[in-house]
Design a protein around this motif. Structure first.
Motif, PDB file in Angstrom:
ATOM      1  N   VAL A 241       0.866  -1.181   0.000  1.00 53.77           N
ATOM      2  CA  VAL A 241       0.000   0.000   0.000  1.00 53.77           C
ATOM      3  C   VAL A 241       0.900   1.228   0.000  1.00 53.77           C
ATOM      4  N   ILE A 242       0.840   1.988  -1.073  1.00 51.28           N
ATOM      5  CA  ILE A 242       1.676   3.186  -1.209  1.00 51.28           C
ATOM      6  C   ILE A 242       0.769   4.397  -1.252  1.00 51.28           C
ATOM      7  N   SER A 243       0.968   5.304  -0.324  1.00 50.45           N
ATOM      8  CA  SER A 243       0.153   6.522  -0.271  1.00 50.45           C
ATOM      9  C   SER A 243       1.072   7.743  -0.376  1.00 50.45           C
ATOM     10  N   VAL A 244       0.659   8.675  -1.226  1.00 53.80           N
ATOM     11  CA  VAL A 244       1.406   9.927  -1.418  1.00 53.80           C
ATOM     12  C   VAL A 244       0.511  11.069  -0.977  1.00 53.80           C
ATOM     13  N   GLU A 245       0.926  11.763   0.072  1.00 50.61           N
ATOM     14  CA  GLU A 245       0.118  12.838   0.651  1.00 50.61           C
ATOM     15  C   GLU A 245       0.962  14.110   0.705  1.00 50.61           C
ATOM     16  N   VAL A 246       1.169  14.707  -0.472  1.00 50.06           N
ATOM     17  CA  VAL A 246       1.981  15.923  -0.571  1.00 50.06           C
ATOM     18  C   VAL A 246       1.102  17.052  -1.087  1.00 50.06           C
ATOM     19  N   PRO A 247       0.815  18.077  -0.281  1.00 50.02           N
ATOM     20  CA  PRO A 247      -0.027  19.188  -0.731  1.00 50.02           C
ATOM     21  C   PRO A 247       0.596  19.932  -1.910  1.00 50.02           C
ATOM     22  N   PRO A 248      -0.228  20.466  -2.814  1.00 50.74           N
ATOM     23  CA  PRO A 248       0.297  21.241  -3.961  1.00 50.74           C
ATOM     24  C   PRO A 248       1.196  22.403  -3.551  1.00 50.74           C
ATOM     25  N   LEU A 249       1.039  22.877  -2.314  1.00 49.43           N
ATOM     26  CA  LEU A 249       1.863  23.975  -1.823  1.00 49.43           C
ATOM     27  C   LEU A 249       3.354  23.671  -1.943  1.00 49.43           C
ATOM     28  N   TYR A 250       3.720  22.385  -1.869  1.00 52.78           N
ATOM     29  CA  TYR A 250       5.122  21.991  -1.859  1.00 52.78           C
ATOM     30  C   TYR A 250       5.611  21.493  -3.221  1.00 52.78           C
ATOM     31  N   HIS A 251       4.773  21.521  -4.236  1.00 49.98           N
ATOM     32  CA  HIS A 251       5.129  20.905  -5.515  1.00 49.98           C
ATOM     33  C   HIS A 251       6.293  21.590  -6.212  1.00 49.98           C
ATOM     34  N   GLN A 252       6.536  22.864  -5.921  1.00 48.56           N
ATOM     35  CA  GLN A 252       7.633  23.565  -6.580  1.00 48.56           C
ATOM     36  C   GLN A 252       8.917  23.577  -5.753  1.00 48.56           C
ATOM     37  N   GLN A 253       8.925  22.879  -4.634  1.00 50.21           N
ATOM     38  CA  GLN A 253      10.154  22.726  -3.872  1.00 50.21           C
ATOM     39  C   GLN A 253      11.120  21.825  -4.643  1.00 50.21           C
ATOM     40  N   LEU A 254      12.411  22.000  -4.407  1.00 52.26           N
ATOM     41  CA  LEU A 254      13.436  21.287  -5.164  1.00 52.26           C
ATOM     42  C   LEU A 254      14.092  20.207  -4.325  1.00 52.26           C
ATOM     43  N   LEU A 255      14.484  19.142  -4.984  1.00 48.31           N
ATOM     44  CA  LEU A 255      15.230  18.062  -4.334  1.00 48.31           C
ATOM     45  C   LEU A 255      16.015  17.305  -5.404  1.00 48.31           C
ATOM     46  N   PRO A 256      17.049  16.559  -5.009  1.00 48.42           N
ATOM     47  CA  PRO A 256      17.832  15.799  -5.990  1.00 48.42           C
ATOM     48  C   PRO A 256      16.996  14.757  -6.717  1.00 48.42           C
ATOM     49  N   HIS A 257      17.290  14.584  -7.974  1.00 48.07           N
ATOM     50  CA  HIS A 257      16.557  13.637  -8.817  1.00 48.07           C
ATOM     51  C   HIS A 257      16.707  12.206  -8.295  1.00 48.07           C
ATOM     52  N   LEU A 258      15.637  11.424  -8.394  1.00 42.41           N
ATOM     53  CA  LEU A 258      15.583  10.001  -8.016  1.00 42.41           C
ATOM     54  C   LEU A 258      15.646   9.769  -6.512  1.00 42.41           C
ATOM     55  N   SER A 259      15.391  10.805  -5.722  1.00 37.32           N
ATOM     56  CA  SER A 259      15.422  10.620  -4.262  1.00 37.32           C
ATOM     57  C   SER A 259      14.319   9.676  -3.799  1.00 37.32           C
ATOM     58  N   LEU A 260      13.097   9.907  -4.258  1.00 36.62           N
ATOM     59  CA  LEU A 260      11.962   9.119  -3.773  1.00 36.62           C
ATOM     60  C   LEU A 260      11.988   7.695  -4.302  1.00 36.62           C
ATOM     61  N   GLN A 261      12.354   7.528  -5.564  1.00 35.44           N
ATOM     62  CA  GLN A 261      12.349   6.180  -6.134  1.00 35.44           C
ATOM     63  C   GLN A 261      13.321   5.277  -5.389  1.00 35.44           C
ATOM     64  N   LEU A 262      14.475   5.833  -5.018  1.00 36.71           N
ATOM     65  CA  LEU A 262      15.452   5.037  -4.272  1.00 36.71           C
ATOM     66  C   LEU A 262      14.869   4.568  -2.945  1.00 36.71           C
ATOM     67  N   LEU A 263      14.188   5.454  -2.226  1.00 32.18           N
ATOM     68  CA  LEU A 263      13.671   5.115  -0.894  1.00 32.18           C
ATOM     69  C   LEU A 263      12.517   4.114  -0.976  1.00 32.18           C
ATOM     70  N   VAL A 264      11.625   4.296  -1.946  1.00 27.25           N
ATOM     71  CA  VAL A 264      10.519   3.351  -2.102  1.00 27.25           C
ATOM     72  C   VAL A 264      11.046   1.991  -2.562  1.00 27.25           C
ATOM     73  N   GLU A 265      12.028   2.020  -3.445  1.00 29.88           N
ATOM     74  CA  GLU A 265      12.629   0.764  -3.917  1.00 29.88           C
ATOM     75  C   GLU A 265      13.304   0.016  -2.771  1.00 29.88           C
ATOM     76  N   ASN A 266      13.993   0.758  -1.888  1.00 29.79           N
ATOM     77  CA  ASN A 266      14.629   0.126  -0.726  1.00 29.79           C
ATOM     78  C   ASN A 266      13.592  -0.513   0.195  1.00 29.79           C
ATOM     79  N   ALA A 267      12.458   0.168   0.368  1.00 36.42           N
ATOM     80  CA  ALA A 267      11.405  -0.388   1.220  1.00 36.42           C
ATOM     81  C   ALA A 267      10.881  -1.706   0.658  1.00 36.42           C
ATOM     82  N   ALA A 268      10.662  -1.758  -0.663  1.00 32.72           N
ATOM     83  CA  ALA A 268      10.168  -2.992  -1.285  1.00 32.72           C
ATOM     84  C   ALA A 268      11.228  -4.077  -1.310  1.00 32.72           C
TER      85      ALA A 268
END
Length: 348
Positions: A241-268
């Motif tokens: 069960v994967i849930s993404v709860e990020v308000p649009p207010l934060y959509h223009q914030q910056l972060l390094p590419h592939l940060s989330l995919q690495l963490l979700v992949e590690n969890a699986a």
């Protein structure tokens, strides 16, 4: 930017030096001053002397900051002796021209012997040259510092690119192998679903192969994460069960590419995902940080891991955002907090 700053330094330094060396001339405005014994105050002569001194200061800067580097680049100035000789020749030439022109234009204003007038004039321009050499030395030191900073930035950029490529290679190869195995079964059982699976898988490959910017918006990162989570849910079905709860207010914030995919992949990769015990992965924002949290239910035979993925991710955050990630592990859950950097239209 560097050239604009240098031009301002040259302009202000030339004006300041010209003003300093002509202060004795200003003192002649006082009729009872000791300087007035040697020459009569003349506004026109003061203006000429100030402008000529400024012109000499500008020529010294041009010679040392622009002409010399061009000569070195063109191979015309390989002998070190040409630099002091050129400055001496410029000093003698400007002194001669200034003495002749000013002496002829304002000869009635001086009570000094001609020889002494020449010595004073030469001494004034020599003082200008000494003061400007100090400023020129400072400018060269600033140039060296900026060159080192540029070299450091280039090395840092190459390092970050290598880190990103390494992260792409470390994204679990078993995921693609398992995805192909899942796809093989889907083709026989549900061709329509298999076609969707192939579409998501192709987008993941395209995201990995395309050259990306080091920093991307959270909105773009979530869009790229979507195909990855869709594959996991097709593969594990009710086991994840994967849930993404990020308000649009934060959509223009910056972060390094592939940060989330690495963490979700590690969890699986490191946890069981069964219908009876679903793996729960949450992506949400808390206290101005992007959090990725999953419950812990370790697999019986854990896969070998050197922890390079998280280490590389933390290093990229440290270099790009000057911040570090936070890792919290308890008996019940594993949590990674990612700091965000403000982008266009973003806010906290």
């Amino acid at each position: 930017m560097r050239l604009a700053i240098e031009k301002k330094i040259v302009l202000y330094s030339s004006l300041l030096v010209a003003l300093l060396v002509n202060l004795p001339k200003l003192l002649q405005a006082r009729s009872d001053g000791w300087v007035s014994q040697f020459s009569t105050f003349n506004v026109a002569e003061l203006c000429f002397q100030f402008c000529f001194t400024y012109l000499y200061c500008w020529l010294v800067f041009e010679l040392n900051l622009h002409w010399f580097p061009r000569w070195r680049k063109g191979g015309l100035a390989t002998d070190f002796a040409i630099y002091p000789l050129s400055n001496i020749l410029l000093l003698l030439l400007c002194s001669t021209v200034g003495i002749v022109v000013q002496g002829n234009l304002f000869s009635d204003a001086h009570h000094l012997p001609l020889r002494f007038f020449r010595v004073v004039y030469f001494a004034r321009l020599s003082l200008c040259w000494l003061l400007e050499i100090l400023v020129i030395r400072i400018i060269y030191l600033l140039r060296q510092a900026q060159a080192k900073d540029l070299e450091t930035e280039q090395i840092k950029s190459q390092y970050l690119y290598a880190e990103l490529e390494l992260m792409k290679q470390h994204l679990n190869p078993h995921f693609f192998f398992n995805s192909l195995s899942t796809l093989s079964g889907m083709i026989r059982e549900n061709p329509g679903k298999a076609q969707q699976f192939i579409g998501h898988l192709s987008r993941i490959f395209r995201n990995l192969l395309q050259e990306q910017q080091q920093l991307i918006t959270l909105k773009e990162e979530l869009q790229q994460l979507h195909s990855f989570t869709e594959l996991l849910q097709m593969r594990f079905e009710e086991g994840i069960v994967i849930s993404v709860e990020v308000p649009p207010l934060y959509h223009q914030q910056l972060l390094p590419h592939l940060s989330l995919q690495l963490l979700v992949e590690n969890a699986a990769k490191h946890n069981r995902a069964l219908a009876s015990q679903p793996l729960q992965v949450r992506v949400y924002v808390q206290d101005n940080e992007l959090c990725v949290k999953n419950n812990l239910q370790a697999i019986a035979v854990p896969q070998a891991s050197a922890g390079l993925g998280l280490a590389n991710l933390n290093e990229r955050f440290r270099i790009l955002l000057k911040k570090e990630i936070t890792i919290i592990r308890t008996l019940e859950y594993f949590l990674v907090k990612l700091p965000l950097e403000g982008g266009k239209g973003g806010g906290y």
